[in-house]
Design a protein around this motif. Sequence first.
Motif, mmCIF file in Angstrom:
data_model
loop_
_atom_site.group_PDB
_atom_site.id
_atom_site.type_symbol
_atom_site.label_atom_id
_atom_site.label_comp_id
_atom_site.label_asym_id
_atom_site.label_seq_id
_atom_site.Cartn_x
_atom_site.Cartn_y
_atom_site.Cartn_z
ATOM 1 N N GLN A 265 0.843 -1.071 -0.215
ATOM 2 C CA GLN A 265 0.161 0.047 -0.015
ATOM 3 C C GLN A 265 0.935 1.099 0.009
ATOM 4 N N GLU B 197 -2.791 -3.378 -2.804
ATOM 5 C CA GLU B 197 -2.891 -4.319 -3.967
ATOM 6 C C GLU B 197 -1.977 -5.404 -3.789
ATOM 7 N N LYS C 92 1.805 -9.251 -10.023
ATOM 8 C CA LYS C 92 1.019 -8.316 -10.353
ATOM 9 C C LYS C 92 1.986 -7.927 -11.665
ATOM 10 N N LYS D 127 -6.215 -11.120 -4.055
ATOM 11 C CA LYS D 127 -6.854 -9.950 -3.564
ATOM 12 C C LYS D 127 -6.903 -9.998 -2.245
#
Length: 124
Positions: A38, A45, A59, A107
Motif C-alpha cells: 500500500q 494491492e 502483478k 486480492k
Amino acid sequence: VQLQASGGGLVQAGGSLTLSCAASGLTLDYYAVGWFRQAPGKEREGVSCISGRGSIYYKGSVKGRFTISRDDAKNAVYLQMNNLEPEDTALYYCAAVSAPGRVVVCKQDGFDYWGQGTLVTVSS
C-alpha cells in the motif's frame, strides 16, 4: 496466529531487497500466502501470491523483477525484489489464508491473517 514481515528498507532505484514472512501458530503448507503493498494515498494491492501447491501470481508491473518463494520447513515465505523502482515504494504486508489444494485470487479480501507491514522506500 502471527505473521512477521521483515526485510524492508531504503534502497536506490535498481537495487534489491528480500522480504521475509515468518509464520507462527499455523503451518504454511496448507495456506496460500500473499504479499500486498500500500503506497500513500493508494489502495492496498496484491503484488504476488503463492498457493500451497506452488501456483504463483505476479502483478504485471513486477513480473520479471520480483520472485516469491516458500520454505515450508522454515514456515516462511520470501519476496525477492530486484531492479526496484521508485514506484515500488510502499508498506508491504504478508497475508495468509487456509487453502489446501487450491489456487486463490491474489486480492486482500480473500486473506484472513495479516502481518504488520514492512516499509520499502526506493529512491530515484
